[in-house]
Design a protein around this motif. Structure first.
Motif, short mmCIF file in Angstrom:
data_model
loop_
_atom_site.label_atom_id
_atom_site.label_comp_id
_atom_site.label_asym_id
_atom_site.label_seq_id
_atom_site.Cartn_x
_atom_site.Cartn_y
_atom_site.Cartn_z
N ASN A 7 0.80 -1.22 0.00
CA ASN A 7 0.00 0.00 0.00
C ASN A 7 0.84 1.27 0.00
OD1 ASN A 7 -2.17 -1.65 0.01
ND2 ASN A 7 -3.08 -0.91 1.91
N CYS A 8 2.12 1.16 0.30
CA CYS A 8 2.99 2.35 0.24
C CYS A 8 3.37 2.71 -1.19
CB CYS A 8 4.25 2.13 1.07
SG CYS A 8 5.26 3.61 1.30
N VAL A 9 3.33 1.75 -2.09
CA VAL A 9 3.80 1.98 -3.46
C VAL A 9 3.00 3.11 -4.12
CG1 VAL A 9 4.14 0.95 -5.73
CG2 VAL A 9 4.47 -0.44 -3.67
N ASP A 10 3.71 4.11 -4.60
CA ASP A 10 3.13 5.29 -5.26
C ASP A 10 2.30 6.16 -4.33
OD1 ASP A 10 4.36 4.59 -7.66
OD2 ASP A 10 2.64 3.42 -8.33
N ALA A 48 0.42 5.19 12.42
CA ALA A 48 0.69 6.47 11.75
C ALA A 48 0.42 6.39 10.25
CB ALA A 48 2.13 6.89 12.00
N CYS A 49 0.54 5.22 9.67
CA CYS A 49 0.39 5.08 8.21
C CYS A 49 -1.08 5.17 7.81
CB CYS A 49 0.97 3.76 7.73
SG CYS A 49 0.75 3.55 5.94
N PRO A 50 -1.45 6.15 6.97
CA PRO A 50 -2.87 6.32 6.62
C PRO A 50 -3.41 5.26 5.69
CG PRO A 50 -1.51 7.94 5.47
CD PRO A 50 -0.59 7.19 6.39
N ASP A 86 6.31 15.40 1.06
CA ASP A 86 4.96 15.47 0.52
C ASP A 86 4.60 14.10 -0.06
OD1 ASP A 86 4.62 18.13 1.14
OD2 ASP A 86 5.34 18.82 -0.81
N PRO A 87 3.33 13.68 0.09
CA PRO A 87 2.91 12.44 -0.56
C PRO A 87 3.08 12.55 -2.07
CG PRO A 87 1.22 13.24 0.95
CD PRO A 87 2.25 14.32 0.84
N LEU A 88 3.20 11.41 -2.74
CA LEU A 88 3.31 11.42 -4.19
C LEU A 88 1.98 11.83 -4.82
CD1 LEU A 88 5.37 8.16 -4.58
CD2 LEU A 88 6.17 10.49 -4.95
N PRO A 89 2.03 12.38 -6.04
CA PRO A 89 0.78 12.73 -6.74
C PRO A 89 -0.09 11.47 -6.87
CG PRO A 89 2.70 13.55 -7.95
CD PRO A 89 3.23 12.67 -6.85
N GLY A 90 -1.35 11.59 -6.58
CA GLY A 90 -2.22 10.42 -6.67
C GLY A 90 -2.34 9.64 -5.38
N ARG A 94 -5.29 7.02 -4.36
CA ARG A 94 -5.02 5.61 -4.05
C ARG A 94 -5.60 5.24 -2.68
NH1 ARG A 94 -1.46 2.28 -6.36
NH2 ARG A 94 -0.69 1.55 -4.35
N LYS A 95 -5.45 6.15 -1.75
CA LYS A 95 -6.01 5.92 -0.41
C LYS A 95 -7.53 5.74 -0.48
CE LYS A 95 -6.47 8.24 4.02
NZ LYS A 95 -6.51 9.59 4.61
N ALA A 96 -8.18 6.62 -1.25
CA ALA A 96 -9.64 6.54 -1.39
C ALA A 96 -10.04 5.22 -2.07
CB ALA A 96 -10.14 7.73 -2.20
N ALA A 97 -9.24 4.81 -3.05
CA ALA A 97 -9.54 3.56 -3.77
C ALA A 97 -9.45 2.35 -2.85
CB ALA A 97 -8.60 3.40 -4.96
N LEU A 98 -8.63 2.48 -1.80
CA LEU A 98 -8.51 1.40 -0.82
C LEU A 98 -9.64 1.43 0.20
CD1 LEU A 98 -4.66 1.68 -0.19
CD2 LEU A 98 -5.81 -0.28 -1.24
N GLY A 99 -10.47 2.46 0.09
CA GLY A 99 -11.58 2.61 1.03
C GLY A 99 -11.13 3.15 2.37
#
Ligand code: SF4
Length: 100
Positions: A7-10, A48-50, A86-90, A94-99
């Motif tokens: 889940n960290c990828v990208d 801590a990881c969202p 800063d988080p990567l673009p997208g 990706r977080k939203a897509a994971l619900g």
């Protein structure tokens, strides 16, 4: 040790870096990795990881176990992270897509 997984990828939110008491995290252009020889198993980064990307190596499902060696290999050759980025673009998409 704790391990950074799929889940960290990208995404690379890096809140984990801010809570780690021993600066375990190393990064490349796509994600972060934990140096297993430095990790003291405090578990602080898990919450801590969202996107829930971090888990104890002994909890990993079989299809995520390859990350154990990958974290070791990548952390050994990449620069240590001393602060958040800063988080990567997208990342939010990706977080939203994971619900999450
Ligand atoms: Fe750092 Fe603790 Fe996470 Fe290990 S478990 S990487 S020591 S925050």
């Amino acid at each position: 040790a704790y391990v950074v997984t799929d889940n960290c990828v990208d995404c690379r939110f890096t809140q984990c870096v801010a809570v780690c008491p021993v600066q375990c995290f190393h990064a490349d252009e796509t994600m972060v990795y934990i140096d297993p020889d430095n990790c003291i198993d405090c578990a602080g980064c898990v919450e801590a990881c969202p996107v829930g990307a971090i888990d104890d190596e002994f909890n990993l499902p079989d299809d995520q176990r390859y990350w154990i060696e990958k974290n070791r290999e990548r952390a050994a050759i990449l620069p240590r992270l001393t602060g958040t980025m800063d988080p990567l673009p997208g990342a939010e998409a990706r977080k939203a897509a994971l619900g999450l």
